[in-house]
Motif scaffolding. Structure first.
Motif, PDB file in Angstrom:
ATOM      1  N   ARG A 187       0.437  -1.204   0.116  1.00 53.43           N
ATOM      2  CA  ARG A 187      -0.162  -0.142  -0.334  1.00 53.43           C
ATOM      3  C   ARG A 187       1.250   1.046  -0.396  1.00 53.43           C
ATOM      4  O   ARG A 187       0.511   1.554  -0.996  1.00 53.43           O
ATOM      5  CB  ARG A 187      -0.616  -0.237   1.149  1.00 53.43           C
ATOM      6  CG  ARG A 187      -2.099   1.286   1.725  1.00 53.43           C
ATOM      7  CD  ARG A 187      -2.731   1.654   2.446  1.00 53.43           C
ATOM      8  NE  ARG A 187      -2.020   1.865   3.637  1.00 53.43           N
ATOM      9  CZ  ARG A 187      -1.487   2.993   4.003  1.00 53.43           C
ATOM     10  NH1 ARG A 187      -1.742   3.972   3.069  1.00 53.43           N
ATOM     11  NH2 ARG A 187      -0.589   3.173   5.263  1.00 53.43           N
ATOM     12  N   LEU A 188       1.692   1.057   0.849  1.00 51.32           N
ATOM     13  CA  LEU A 188       3.184   1.714   1.071  1.00 51.32           C
ATOM     14  C   LEU A 188       3.688   2.549  -0.521  1.00 51.32           C
ATOM     15  O   LEU A 188       3.374   3.995  -0.849  1.00 51.32           O
ATOM     16  CB  LEU A 188       4.076   2.498   1.874  1.00 51.32           C
ATOM     17  CG  LEU A 188       3.148   2.258   3.615  1.00 51.32           C
ATOM     18  CD1 LEU A 188       4.069   1.722   5.149  1.00 51.32           C
ATOM     19  CD2 LEU A 188       2.440   3.671   3.826  1.00 51.32           C
ATOM     20  N   LEU A 189       4.106   1.583  -1.040  1.00 52.71           N
ATOM     21  CA  LEU A 189       5.054   1.801  -2.466  1.00 52.71           C
ATOM     22  C   LEU A 189       4.039   2.783  -3.199  1.00 52.71           C
ATOM     23  O   LEU A 189       4.565   3.237  -4.299  1.00 52.71           O
ATOM     24  CB  LEU A 189       5.560   0.304  -2.526  1.00 52.71           C
ATOM     25  CG  LEU A 189       6.968   0.003  -1.577  1.00 52.71           C
ATOM     26  CD1 LEU A 189       7.067  -1.602  -2.073  1.00 52.71           C
ATOM     27  CD2 LEU A 189       8.086   0.604  -1.702  1.00 52.71           C
ATOM     28  N   ALA A 190       2.248   1.794  -3.208  1.00 54.66           N
ATOM     29  CA  ALA A 190       1.160   2.159  -3.995  1.00 54.66           C
ATOM     30  C   ALA A 190       1.006   3.661  -3.915  1.00 54.66           C
ATOM     31  O   ALA A 190       1.831   4.545  -5.324  1.00 54.66           O
ATOM     32  CB  ALA A 190       0.085   1.787  -4.468  1.00 54.66           C
ATOM     33  N   LEU A 191       0.982   4.208  -2.967  1.00 53.49           N
ATOM     34  CA  LEU A 191       0.977   5.806  -2.733  1.00 53.49           C
ATOM     35  C   LEU A 191       2.258   6.368  -3.226  1.00 53.49           C
ATOM     36  O   LEU A 191       1.944   7.211  -3.158  1.00 53.49           O
ATOM     37  CB  LEU A 191       0.203   6.387  -1.040  1.00 53.49           C
ATOM     38  CG  LEU A 191       0.457   7.295  -0.379  1.00 53.49           C
ATOM     39  CD1 LEU A 191      -1.239   7.132  -1.529  1.00 53.49           C
ATOM     40  CD2 LEU A 191      -0.177   7.338   0.849  1.00 53.49           C
ATOM     41  N   SER A 192       3.607   5.592  -2.490  1.00 54.92           N
ATOM     42  CA  SER A 192       4.713   6.523  -2.977  1.00 54.92           C
ATOM     43  C   SER A 192       4.701   6.898  -4.305  1.00 54.92           C
ATOM     44  O   SER A 192       5.418   7.918  -5.332  1.00 54.92           O
ATOM     45  CB  SER A 192       5.982   5.824  -2.244  1.00 54.92           C
ATOM     46  OG  SER A 192       7.191   6.650  -2.949  1.00 54.92           O
ATOM     47  N   HIS A 193       5.025   5.803  -5.291  1.00 59.45           N
ATOM     48  CA  HIS A 193       4.099   5.411  -7.089  1.00 59.45           C
ATOM     49  C   HIS A 193       3.304   6.328  -7.274  1.00 59.45           C
ATOM     50  O   HIS A 193       4.082   7.917  -8.366  1.00 59.45           O
ATOM     51  CB  HIS A 193       3.710   4.532  -7.097  1.00 59.45           C
ATOM     52  CG  HIS A 193       4.172   4.192  -8.399  1.00 59.45           C
ATOM     53  ND1 HIS A 193       3.254   4.595  -9.912  1.00 59.45           N
ATOM     54  CD2 HIS A 193       4.869   4.117  -9.759  1.00 59.45           C
ATOM     55  CE1 HIS A 193       3.519   4.533 -10.863  1.00 59.45           C
ATOM     56  NE2 HIS A 193       4.733   4.142 -10.944  1.00 59.45           N
ATOM     57  N   GLU A 194       2.023   6.934  -6.223  1.00 62.66           N
ATOM     58  CA  GLU A 194       1.177   7.265  -7.089  1.00 62.66           C
ATOM     59  C   GLU A 194       2.124   9.518  -6.787  1.00 62.66           C
ATOM     60  O   GLU A 194       1.212  10.168  -7.918  1.00 62.66           O
ATOM     61  CB  GLU A 194       0.207   7.499  -5.998  1.00 62.66           C
ATOM     62  CG  GLU A 194      -1.172   6.464  -6.293  1.00 62.66           C
ATOM     63  CD  GLU A 194      -2.166   6.372  -5.683  1.00 62.66           C
ATOM     64  OE1 GLU A 194      -2.678   7.030  -5.234  1.00 62.66           O
ATOM     65  OE2 GLU A 194      -2.743   5.352  -6.166  1.00 62.66           O
ATOM     66  N   HIS A 195       2.093   9.668  -6.374  1.00 65.79           N
ATOM     67  CA  HIS A 195       2.840  10.874  -5.499  1.00 65.79           C
ATOM     68  C   HIS A 195       4.087  10.938  -6.920  1.00 65.79           C
ATOM     69  O   HIS A 195       4.233  11.662  -7.058  1.00 65.79           O
ATOM     70  CB  HIS A 195       3.292  10.975  -4.354  1.00 65.79           C
ATOM     71  CG  HIS A 195       2.420  10.880  -3.198  1.00 65.79           C
ATOM     72  ND1 HIS A 195       2.470  11.637  -1.911  1.00 65.79           N
ATOM     73  CD2 HIS A 195       0.995  10.735  -3.456  1.00 65.79           C
ATOM     74  CE1 HIS A 195       1.070  11.844  -1.496  1.00 65.79           C
ATOM     75  NE2 HIS A 195       0.384  10.595  -1.907  1.00 65.79           N
TER      76      HIS A 195
END
Length: 1455
Positions: free
Chosen positions: A1123-1131
């Motif tokens: 989840r955190l990696l996906a959120l980081s990629h979105e940012h």
């Protein structure tokens, strides 16, 4: 004024208990007494003399021989009035019968003799009151007035010389007098009491008795005056009134709920087991309560003890509920199990005690105990079979998962084998449903034959569904076996009606009010349940009445209007648009009583019981207006009703109060009385007829005979509507394989659900669309085993949550799962080693199998064998029952002998392959140590319901490494027996998060280390820790900034100058800082991940030093990392959010539209359209459009050609954000879309000219003609219609006008020649359309059948016609076809046609000709017309006058 002494047992003196009937009866009596005062004065002397004699007989008869008194009394009052007319002689005469009874009261009673003068004075005073005509009469209904006074009654006693003495005893002295014994049934007791009170009331009036006594020197003679006609009539009326009173009393008893006013036996003190020496005496004691008073019987090894067969051996005593059994001079034969069995009309209860008699000399007599079946109750504390440690209990012929239906009888059974078998000791058999002990009732019967235990459900209901457990108890040891029982719904009386509700319960019962609750059924019949109807029935009757006019949806409903003192049962029915369900199982009976009275009647029921609740009270404080009630509040509010509750006022005098409820719309002062006619008796009230959505306030006033008091404080504004929400649907439905016919279904509980009743699980074969309930009784928890599935089929599951507000929406369907067994036998255990060895035993340890077979290991079996000179012997079983631990001590080994061992694991699939034989071990004594205690315990992250415990490993680890730790917890104030382990299996970590703590409770913790040898000594306990979240506590948070950097952040506002943030991973110091960057500023600290990966998974904690334990933690597992990696990629790489992905659809003209929609687009957004990696642009073939306001992007193609097969992609760019979506049209998907587009295009072109909306079809008219018709559209004047049959045009007489767009062709008298292929063509200058209808073979046969059916239906009733040849029976049809088969029956027999009896058809007439009729031609005639599928009949009765008239006209024509 003080209460009579015999009324002081009634603790409630509220006038509100008096019924209106009682008040009106008292008023009527007072008026009647004024009118009759002269008569009472006239008879007072006789009454004064007669009353003592009456009391003389009545008290003795009632106290000692109540049943006989009742029977004699009934006979006396049933006959003519000899007892009335000669009352003085009958009751004053010193008869032998009354002398014998009264002697019991006269002999040896000094205390009562001293009281006699006081009673004489009272009797004289009472006589004077009678002369003044001021006597107070009791109500005939036996409801006592608060001012009622009983006439002082006396009982004369006789001495041996038959001389009367001045000795008076009250007749009715309350409950203590009525202890003469228990009648066989409660019905007899009620009859006794009714007869006694009736006699008391009758003689209290003194009517019909007029006597004088004349004394002579030689003897006493009595002279009786003759009764007047008026007195005789009064006596007759009294007898009728008495008979009516007895009938009313019996009728009331039938309506009375004995179950709620009586209670089964209970052991206050149970008998205690004893161990004594021979020749000693022993006494077993017990105390029993119950109403009626239980009878107690003593048993020895289930054989009743008879004191007469063993004189002097046993002494049994019973007094005031205390019972004892004394055994004199015990010998070894008295060693046994003793049972005290208490029984009354409500049931039976037993208590057990064991007696062991020891001998002074000699060894234990093992011959006394021999092999056999044995079990015993829990109370037995001595091992009954010598030196064995426990029993071995085996279940054979076990009951399996069972399926039944409502109303059926179901039986569960299991054979029990117990070893060793001790004849003198017997098992205790217990049955449980869902963990709750089952008691015998009218629904459930249990039986134990000595070998087999059975449980029978006489009338199964959904309430009986659940997990059934058979537990066999032997002392402190037991074994149990469980299986699930499913109960399906009974067939609905109406198709589509819902199933019946279940678990109907009565809550908050009061004088005139009760709340009914139930559970909604799992099956709604195919349409939503509209609500529920509640029915009530008085106990003892069979009349059910509906409590609510309109269905209620909420699964709780207040029922008002109950009659105080009556008992009721309730049931519920569900209703939907198809109909009403069958009723639910009835509730337990409930009495309409004040809760305080109900508790009082259970614990101290008044005796004798008359079938009514008798309430007495002191003199009311006249003129005291009650104060306002207190604590008025709304306890429940729905859209149908609002329930109010309050406390009675403190100021109300001694008399009872009733209540008026008032309401007003919130914000106004317009108060309206809700109960305008009848005041409320209970401090509860349900207000109906409120407008949903409006706000109301409520208040209550008290009233009594002095007036209506001031109102209470008004409640806060209450909005009418359901306060309890329907739960949300459960989530994450996960099925897992279990057996060949079952699947385990788990789910996550409904979020924010209140008052959750449970869940319903449904199953469906994938693709069938048909759902079946897996359970009909809501299950609690989030796991359920669905049984009864088909092996090899794929099933999907869904779950619904249920509470009182209703059922939730269905959860999402689970993934399909194939039903098959998912377990196998485990692989062999390994690394078998010896943990301890002594002279005659060895302890083995081993590791769990690497492959456990998909199911939890249920135990292990250990085998051993001797090895002599290197030669192994025969394998022996070390344990018959499996052991759950991975260590086992093998007993009875030989010292210095060499052994080999093997271990096999078992699970649900069976016993796995044993391990290879171990190396040889010598059985010799050696010592092994266990780990020392852990130390340095620390409690951190303390919250209101959890904390984290840290510790350091023990310094001394023993002879093997520490394999884990156990954490124990107990409350600070609890004793050492309350230590419990937090973790069932040892944990390898040196930390543990302890959850499930109670807020505000102080706890102590300790830790134990374990290795292969066992569990070591516990550590010292921690300091007391209170489970609480301290003010200002903050939690660690995770953050992702605009650059995609992931960091953990912790803030503390309680830091001192020397405080520091200490970060750790898995509660170990972080040594490798290459993966984290720490930044601390003031009271904030941040740990940023440089490159989050799998190496970073774990628990990250941060503690602040020099504070009062400020700390927090955050867990990053694999799911959180994703989840955190996906959120980081979105940012880092923002995307354009899409509402819908790329999709294709067909337009009216066969065009293909490709489209997608973005959440939002700016004015600078750009879109690239790509086909097979090549960009395409707007032109003749592609029409593209982008709407920046709505985010809609579309592309339209006029026609799909073969070279358009491929992948279509829309690429979006809006500033820094990008996104794309693709649609693959290849193979069958493309062909299908292309064909649909071509068809749509052709249809569009077809509809541009005249065309058919409905193609050619047929129907048969009422005249039996065939009409071919079709429906057309887009017609104009120039449009022509042409009909064809078999390719030849059909010429029609007139041109069709296309009225209503329908074209028809009528074929009269249709027959076989009309078979063929019909075609109709529409055409004009815009084009043409055609439709064909084949009327050949099967289609033609169907049409002919319909034509014949219409012809048969057109047949007229049979008529009679006399002709020159005879009699003709005939019927007319529209027209006749040969395909219509005609047959005739005479008296149900088929007619054989001859020259005399003929049948035929003339035009439209079908006839039967009977030539030269004879009497044999009389009877019933039936004409059968068969249309190819159905037989149609016409009947005629040719007999009697009809036959005579037909023959007469026939004879006339012939003449």
């Amino acid at each position: 004024m003080a209460l009579p002494f015999y009324q002081k047992h009634h603790e409630h003196y509220d006038r509100a208990y008096r019924h209106k009937e009682l008040q009106s009866t008292l008023s009527q009596y007072q008026k009647e007494e004024k009118r009759k005062s002269a008569v009472y004065s006239h008879g007072s002397t006789a009454y004064t003399r007669g009353s003592a004699a009456y009391r003389h007989g009545s008290a003795a008869a009632y106290s000692h021989e109540s049943a006989a008194a009742y029977s004699h009394g009934s006979a006396a009052y049933g006959h003519e009035s000899a007892a009335y007319s000669h009352g003085s002689a009958a009751y004053d005469h010193e008869s032998a019968a009354h002398s014998r009874r009264s002697a019991a009261y006269s002999l040896g009673s000094e205390s009562l003799s001293k009281m006699s003068s006081a009673y004489d004075h009272e009797s004289a005073a009472h006589s004077r009151r009678l002369k003044d005509s001021n006597i107070m009469i009791e109500d005939r209904s036996y409801k006592l007035s608060p001012k009622a006074k009983r006439a002082k009654q006396s009982l004369f006693s006789e001495e041996k010389e038959n001389k009367a003495i001045d000795y008076v005893v009250p007749v009715f002295t309350g409950r203590q007098v009525y202890v003469s014994g228990i009648t066989d049934t409660e019905q007899e007791r009620i009859k006794e009491s009714a007869a006694y009170i009736a006699r008391r009331n009758l003689f209290a009036t003194g009517e019909g008795i007029s006597a004088t006594r004349v004394a002579t020197s030689s003897s006493t003679e009595e002279q009786h005056e003759k009764k007047s006609r008026k007195v005789a009539i009064r006596e007759s009326a009294e007898r009728l009134a008495l008979k009516k009173t007895l009938e009313e009393t019996e009728e009331f008893h039938r309506k009375l709920n004995e179950d709620k006013l009586l209670h089964a036996p209970e052991f206050v003190i149970k008998p205690r087991s004893h161990t004594v020496w021979e020749k000693q005496n022993v006494k077993l004691h017990c105390t029993v309560t119950g109403w009626p008073e239980p009878r107690l019987t003593w048993y020895k090894n289930n054989v009743p003890i008879n004191v007469h067969t063993h004189p002097g051996k046993y002494i049994i005593e019973s007094r005031y509920g205390m019972h004892s059994l004394e055994i004199n001079k015990c010998d070894f034969e008295d060693t046994a199990q003793y049972r005290a069995s208490a029984m009354n009309v409500k049931g039976e209860l037993s208590a057990y005690a064991s007696l062991v008699v020891k001998r002074y000399k000699g060894e234990f007599d093992e011959s006394y105990f021999h092999a056999g079946t044995v079990t015993m109750p829990l109370s037995f504390g001595v091992t009954p079979h010598g030196y064995a440690s426990k029993f071995e209990i085996h279940f054979v012929d076990k009951f399996e998962v069972s399926f039944g239906r409502e109303g059926e009888t179901m039986s569960l059974g299991c054979t029990v084998i117990i070893h060793p078998d001790i004849k003198r000791f017997h098992p205790e058999i217990q049955w449980y449903r869902n963990g709750v002990l089952i008691k015998p009732s009218k629904w459930v019967q249990m039986h134990w034959s000595g070998e087999r235990a059975t449980l029978t459900l006489a009338h199964a209901n959904k309430e009986d569904e659940g997990l059934y457990t058979l537990r066999v108890v032997m002392g402190d040891y037991y074994e149990q076996y469980s299986a699930y029982v499913f109960v399906r719904d009974a067939d609905a009386e109406m198709p589509g009606a819902p199933a019946s509700p279940l678990d109907v319960e009565c809550l908050d019962a009061n004088k005139d009010y009760v709340i009914i609750s139930w559970k909604q059924p799992a099956v709604d019949g195919g349409s939503p349940i509209l609500g529920y109807f509640i029915d009530k029935c008085e106990v003892g009757t069979t009349h059910w009445s509906q409590c609510n006019e309109t269905p209620v949806k909420f699964a709780r409903f207040p029922v008002t209007g109950l009659i105080e003192g009556r008992s009721y049962i309730f049931r519920v029915r569900a209703v939907n648009k198809a109909g009403i369900s069958i009723p639910s199982r009835v509730s337990e009976p409930v009495a309409a009583l004040d809760p305080a009275d109900r508790a009082r009647l259970r614990s101290h029921p008044s005796a004798p019981w008359t079938g009514q609740i008798i309430v007495t009270e002191e003199e009311p404080a006249e003129g005291v207006v009650p104060g306002p009630p207190s604590d008025l509040h709304v306890i429940e509010a729905t859209k149908n009703y609002v329930v109010l509750s309050w406390k009675p006022p403190g100021e109300r005098g001694h008399e009872g109060v009733m209540y008026f409820v008032e309401k007003c719309t919130a914000g106004t002062e317009n108060w309206q009385r809700v109960n305008t006619e009848i005041p409320v008796k209970s401090p509860r009230f349900a207000v109906f007829d409120l407008a949903e959505g409006k706000s109301y306030s409520f208040r209550v006033r008290c009233c009594n005979s002095a007036g209506i008091g001031e109102p209470s404080e008004a409640t806060e504004a209450t909005v009418v509507g359901d306060k309890l929400d329907i739960p949300k649907a459960p989530g994450r439905i996960i099925p897992t394989r279990n057996t060949d016919t079952s699947v385990v279904v788990t789910w996550t509980e409904s979020k924010d659900a209140k008052e959750l009743v449970g869940y319903y699980v449904e199953a469906s074969i994938a693709g069938s669309g048909h759902w079946e309930p897996s359970n009909n009784n809501p299950v609690k928890g989030t796991r359920f085993i669905c049984h009864g599935l088909l092996t090899g089929e794929n099933y999907i599951f869904r779950v619904r949550a249920v509470n009182a507000a209703g059922l939730s929406e269905y959860s999402q369907e689970s993934e399909p799962i194939e039903v098959k067994a998912a377990i196998a036998a485990p692989s062999p255990p390994y690394d078998i080693t010896v943990l301890e060895s002594v002279r005659d035993s060895m302890v083995l340890g081993w590791k769990q199998p690497k492959i456990i077979g998909g199911a939890e290991i249920t135990g292990y079996y250990v085998n051993y064998r001797e090895v002599i000179d290197g030669v192994p012997g025969k394998w022996n079983e070390a344990n018959i029952k499996p052991v759950s631990e991975r260590a086992y001590r093998i007993h009875n080994l030989k010292e210095n002998m060499v052994y080999q061992f093997q271990v096999a694991a078992a699970n649900l699939a069976g016993v796995g392959t044993p391990s290879p034989p171990t190396r040889s071990f010598k059985c010799e004594e050696w010592t092994i140590a266990v780990p020392g205690p852990p130390h340095d315990l620390l409690c951190t992250e303390v919250r209101k319901n959890s904390l984290v415990l840290l510790w350091k490993p023990p310094v001394y680890i023993g002879r093997s490494p520490v394999t884990g730790y156990y954490v124990d917890v107990k409350e600070t104030e609890a004793t050492d027996e309350h230590w419990r382990s937090v973790n069932e299996k040892p944990i390898a970590n040196k930390f543990l998060k302890v959850s499930g703590l109670k807020e505000g409770v102080s706890y102590l913790f300790r830790v134990r280390a374990t290795n292969q040898a066992g569990v070591g000594k516990p550590s010292d306990t921690t300091d007391p820790v209170i489970a609480e979240t301290r003010p200002g506590t903050k939690e660690m948070e995770v953050d992702v900034d605009d650059n995609g950097v992931i960091s953990l952040n912790f803030e503390c506002d309680q830091m001192s100058p020397d405080s520091k943030f200490v970060w750790s991973k898995n509660y170990e110091p972080i040594e490798d800082e290459s993966r984290l960057a720490f930044d601390t500023k003031g009271g904030k600290s941040k740990a940023a991940f440089k490159d989050l990966g799998e190496d970073d998974l774990g628990i990250y904690s941060c503690a602040v030093t020099d504070t009062d334990g400020v700390s927090s933690s955050y867990t990053i597992d694999e799911e959180e990392m994703k989840r955190l990696l996906a959120l980081s990629h979105e940012h880092k790489f923002p995307t354009v959010p899409l509402k819908s992905e790329l999709a294709a659809e067909l337009l009216e003209k066969g065009q293909v539209r490709f489209w997608l929609q973005a959440e939002k687009l700016s004015g600078n957004a750009k879109v690239n359209f790509v086909f097979n990696d090549k960009e395409i642009v707007n032109g003749e073939k592609y029409k593209m459009k982008v709407d920046h306001n709505t985010g809609l992007i579309e592309m339209i193609m006029d026609k799909l050609e073969d070279n358009d097969e491929g992948t279509y992609t829309f690429q979006l760019q809006d500033g820094k954000a990008t996104n794309q979506s693709s649609l693959v049209l290849i193979g069958d998907v493309f062909k299908k879309l292309q064909n649909e587009a071509d068809f749509q295009r052709q249809e569009w072109f077809r509809k541009q000219g005249p065309h058919f909306v409905e193609y050619l079809g047929w129907e048969v008219t009422a005249d039996c003609n065939v009409l071919l018709k079709c429906k057309v559209a887009n017609i104009k004047k120039e449009t022509h219609i042409v009909w064809y049959k078999d390719g030849r045009e059909i010429m029609v007489d007139e041109e069709h006008d296309f009225k209503d767009g329908v074209c028809t062709l009528l074929i009269s008298e249709f027959s076989k020649k009309d078979a063929g292929i019909y075609e109709v063509i529409l055409k004009d200058d815009r084009g043409k359309d055609k439709s064909k209808l084949k009327l050949v073979e099967a289609a033609f046969a169907d049409l002919m059948n319909e034509v014949c059916r219409k012809i048969a239906l057109s047949a007229t009733e049979l008529k009679i016609q006399s002709t020159a040849e005879g009699i003709r029976l005939f019927s007319f049809v529209n027209y006749y076809l040969e395909d219509l088969r005609v047959s005739w029956l005479h008296n149900d027999a088929k007619i054989k046609y001859t020259d005399r009896v003929k049948t035929g058809v003339t035009g439209e007439q079908i006839w039967l000709q009977i030539s030269e009729p004879t009497p044999q031609d009389k009877g019933k005639y039936i004409m059968e017309l068969f249309d190819g599928k159905t037989t149609h009949t016409r009947k005629l009765d040719l007999s009697g006058q009809a036959f005579d008239e037909a023959c007469y006209y026939f004879d006339t024509i012939c003449c």
